[in-house]
Design a protein around this motif. Sequence first.
Motif, PDB file in Angstrom:
ATOM      1  N   LEU A 173      34.215  -6.190  38.275  1.00  0.00           N
ATOM      2  CA  LEU A 173      35.138  -7.004  37.353  1.00  0.00           C
ATOM      3  C   LEU A 173      34.702  -6.675  36.151  1.00  0.00           C
ATOM      4  N   ALA A 174      33.414  -6.224  35.759  1.00  0.00           N
ATOM      5  CA  ALA A 174      32.971  -5.841  34.538  1.00  0.00           C
ATOM      6  C   ALA A 174      33.646  -4.502  33.933  1.00  0.00           C
ATOM      7  N   TRP A 207      36.369  -3.378  34.841  1.00  0.00           N
ATOM      8  CA  TRP A 207      38.005  -3.654  34.484  1.00  0.00           C
ATOM      9  C   TRP A 207      37.936  -4.482  33.209  1.00  0.00           C
ATOM     10  N   ALA A 208      37.241  -5.410  32.885  1.00  0.00           N
ATOM     11  CA  ALA A 208      37.186  -6.087  31.835  1.00  0.00           C
ATOM     12  C   ALA A 208      36.762  -5.219  30.693  1.00  0.00           C
TER      13      ALA A 208
END
Length: 54
Positions: A35-36, A38-39
């Motif tokens: 998630l980090a 892609w963020a």
Amino acid sequence: MTREVRHNYPPTFAAYAGDSHSATTKNMVSDVFLLAFWAAMVPVSMWIGSAAGF
């Protein structure tokens, strides 16, 4: 007529890859890193576009 409201989905994305549907600490950490990553891609791609003149 019955309707199932709750689903038996594993709590992490990484749990889908394994045979067991239990969430381990390793699976949860890998989900957080994914998630980090892609963020971080959103501002990086905007910065590259700005540097390229778009």
